[in-house]
Design a protein around this motif. Structure first.
Motif, PDB file in Angstrom:
ATOM      1  N   THR A  57      33.230 139.243  15.150  1.00  0.00           N
ATOM      2  CA  THR A  57      33.033 138.094  15.903  1.00  0.00           C
ATOM      3  C   THR A  57      32.635 138.404  17.083  1.00  0.00           C
ATOM      4  OG1 THR A  57      34.236 136.256  16.403  1.00  0.00           O
ATOM      5  CG2 THR A  57      35.493 138.200  16.228  1.00  0.00           C
ATOM      6  N   LYS A  58      31.961 137.253  17.831  1.00  0.00           N
ATOM      7  CA  LYS A  58      31.755 137.331  19.308  1.00  0.00           C
ATOM      8  C   LYS A  58      33.012 136.684  20.178  1.00  0.00           C
ATOM      9  CE  LYS A  58      26.574 136.775  18.277  1.00  0.00           C
ATOM     10  NZ  LYS A  58      25.398 136.082  18.576  1.00  0.00           N
ATOM     11  N   SER A  59      33.994 136.269  19.431  1.00  0.00           N
ATOM     12  CA  SER A  59      35.055 135.505  20.357  1.00  0.00           C
ATOM     13  C   SER A  59      36.308 136.522  20.384  1.00  0.00           C
ATOM     14  CB  SER A  59      35.579 134.131  19.572  1.00  0.00           C
ATOM     15  OG  SER A  59      34.311 133.393  19.321  1.00  0.00           O
ATOM     16  N   LYS A  60      36.393 136.841  21.531  1.00  0.00           N
ATOM     17  CA  LYS A  60      37.883 137.949  21.805  1.00  0.00           C
ATOM     18  C   LYS A  60      39.116 136.930  21.794  1.00  0.00           C
ATOM     19  CE  LYS A  60      39.232 141.337  24.871  1.00  0.00           C
ATOM     20  NZ  LYS A  60      40.692 140.641  25.309  1.00  0.00           N
ATOM     21  N   ASP A 188      33.090 133.090  12.135  1.00  0.00           N
ATOM     22  CA  ASP A 188      33.937 132.866  13.121  1.00  0.00           C
ATOM     23  C   ASP A 188      34.653 131.806  12.436  1.00  0.00           C
ATOM     24  OD1 ASP A 188      32.961 134.141  15.359  1.00  0.00           O
ATOM     25  OD2 ASP A 188      30.965 133.047  15.336  1.00  0.00           O
TER      26      ASP A 188
END
Length: 530
Positions: A57-60, A188
């Motif tokens: 994912t790109k969301s931490k 996501d």
């Protein structure tokens, strides 16, 4: 889902760069050092050792865990993040054995893993050992933590002869060439992640959805885990500490209130702000449901409930933001109580619980909004047979229903005539508070079967001390220990005991008491719901 084999070097580099991380909902590292040594042996011998599952994912996430005893560096902003969904123990073991860049955050009892040069090449026995420093024999034990550092590897092999070095070179080659199977889930959609995580954990330790949800919702001013702990403390004051300890039940209540469906995964469709803002409403719904059950239904603890899921629709009804109370009239009260008793006597929540709960939630919302509601409009018939064929057992939902029925008739102590302390008795909730009207020993002496002796119709609230006084006596004998006149009639009335109780005719007593119990049950589930 994408398959990407990694070398050990790639895994080490990815962890050191911060791109592989451990989400907050994962459990900590629990493997013993022997497990780590056996993993190294399996890798060396090319035995299958399982794959890893990453969520890319790109969301931490706001909350993360350490990798074992290592604090992970921040990831680069332009890199995707791989969160470990499965294989955390194996990844932590591999990284901890071979890494040389990070320092552990504390003295953790980790032991270095060594290759035993003198061990036989045996398919069954491990050639790898976890050793303390004072157990290491330099001429025999070779440390694995130098295999991926060329300088340290040359220094470590300098003392060995050519034959041993050839063997060690082969050892290093095997670990450098091995491919670790990695499955990558790219999404996501957090609900998908929750479902995947649940399914891979289903055969092991149950999914802790609360930990998962806490990762989505956390910020500096809100910690879901802390909010749950505070709710548990509030529930303990009411005697419902078990509800506070059952995070899954609380999450099902929350999902029902916020998503109209009692499935915790549905909460993951909400963003963190929505969950944070709605938590007071969830808290008030649960507390309101428990207050209603305690005061109106004589339920003193979660273990008194025939089906724990009955809390969920009630929590939906009482869920309101802080400062707003739920008001209802006698018709709404009647519908709620009749729905409860009908659900108990029919066993509707014993199977297809999700479908049943969703239907009831829908009708509760209608009831709450002043719309026409069919809550409780399902067939329910209770007759004398219910109390004769069902056996008394605390694990049985029918027994719990029977006990609540007795409790709602304001029972009196059989010998003294004093009111039964329902809060104390029901919270204690064990066999010392319930005994046979016709003593078990007396009935056994007279040849009655266990099934008839232990049927619901022969049980009542009776303390152990009073039961000892009754002993093996037949009712006509222990009648002498009881008050007389109006006091006796009141005891019998509140215990559903008929006038023939002391005639010593057990079968006739069962028939008459079952009728009285059925009459009261029909009053609780009365057919006319308006």
């Amino acid at each position: 889902m994408e398959y990407q084999p990694y070398s050990i070097r790639q895994l080490l580099d990815s962890v050191n760069s911060g791109s592989i991380r451990i989400p907050a909902f994962q459990r900590g590292f629990v493997w013993k050092m022997d497990n780590v040594a056996y993993l190294m042996d399996s890798i060396y011998k090319r035995y299958p050792f399982g794959s890893l599952l990453f969520w890319r994912t790109k969301s931490k996430l706001a909350i993360e865990k350490k990798l074992g005893h290592f604090e992970l560096p921040d990831p680069r902003e332009d890199y995707p993040i791989d969160y470990v969904l499965d294989g955390q123990q194996r990844l932590t073991s591999i990284f901890s054995v071979f890494q040389t860049e990070l320092e552990p955050t504390l003295d953790n009892g980790w032991l270095d893993i060594y290759f035993d040069l003198e061990a036989d090449e045996n398919v069954q026995e491990s050639q790898f050992l976890a050793l303390q420093d004072n157990q290491v024999i330099p001429e025999k034990h070779f440390p694995l933590n130098v295999l991926f550092d060329s300088v340290k590897y040359r220094e470590a092999t300098a003392q060995f002869n050519n034959e041993q070095i050839r063997r060690l070179d082969k050892l290093q080659e095997k670990f450098k060439e091995v491919s670790v199977p990695i499955q990558v889930l790219k999404t996501d959609n957090r609900a998908t992640v929750a479902i995947v995580f649940e399914r891979i954990n289903r055969l092991g330790v149950a999914l802790d959805t609360l930990q998962l949800l806490s990762a989505w919702t956390w910020n500096e001013n809100f910690d879901l885990l802390e909010s749950f702990r505070e709710l548990k403390e509030d529930l303990e004051e009411f005697g419902f500490s078990e509800v506070g300890e059952d995070s899954d039940l609380i999450l099902r209540c929350a999902a029902a209130i916020l998503k109209e469906e009692p499935t915790p995964d549905k909460l993951l469709e909400l963003n963190g702000q929505q969950v944070r803002a709605a938590f007071p409403k969830v808290r008030n719904g649960i507390l309101g449901a428990i207050d209603f059950m305690r005061k109106q239904l004589k339920i003193a603890a979660l273990k008194n409930l025939p089906y724990s899921a009955l809390i969920i629709p009630l929590a939906v009804f009482f869920a309101e933001p802080d400062g707003k109370e739920v008001s209802y009239d006698s018709k709404v009260y009647d519908r709620l109580t009749k729905w409860f008793w009908r659900s108990c006597f029919t066993g509707r929540y014993s199977s297809q619980t999700r479908k049943t709960t969703i239907g009831d939630i829908k009708e509760v919302f209608k009831l709450k909004n002043g719309e026409i509601s069919e809550l409780g409009e399902f067939s329910c018939n209770v007759n004398e047979k219910f109390f004769k064929i069902n056996q008394f057992s605390f694990k049985n939902a029918n027994t719990k229903t029977f006990i609540l029925l007795l409790a709602n008739n304001n029972p009196k102590s059989l010998l003294s005539g004093s009111s039964v302390d329902l809060d104390r008795v029901l919270q204690k909730y064990n066999k010392t508070e319930f005994h046979h009207v016709y003593p078990r020993a007396y009935l056994k002496d007279n040849g009655f079967s266990e099934s008839s002796i232990n049927c619901l119709a022969n049980l009542c609230f009776l303390s152990t001390s009073e039961n000892k006084k009754i002993g093996r006596k037949k009712p006509s004998e222990y009648l002498k220990l009881m008050p007389d006149g109006d006091s006796l009639n009141e005891i019998l009335s509140h215990s559903f005991c008929p006038s023939n109780t002391f005639n010593d005719d057990f079968q006739d007593f069962l028939n008459q008491r079952s009728k009285l119990l059925a009459i009261f049950a029909k009053k609780l589930i009365q057919d006319s719901l308006s």
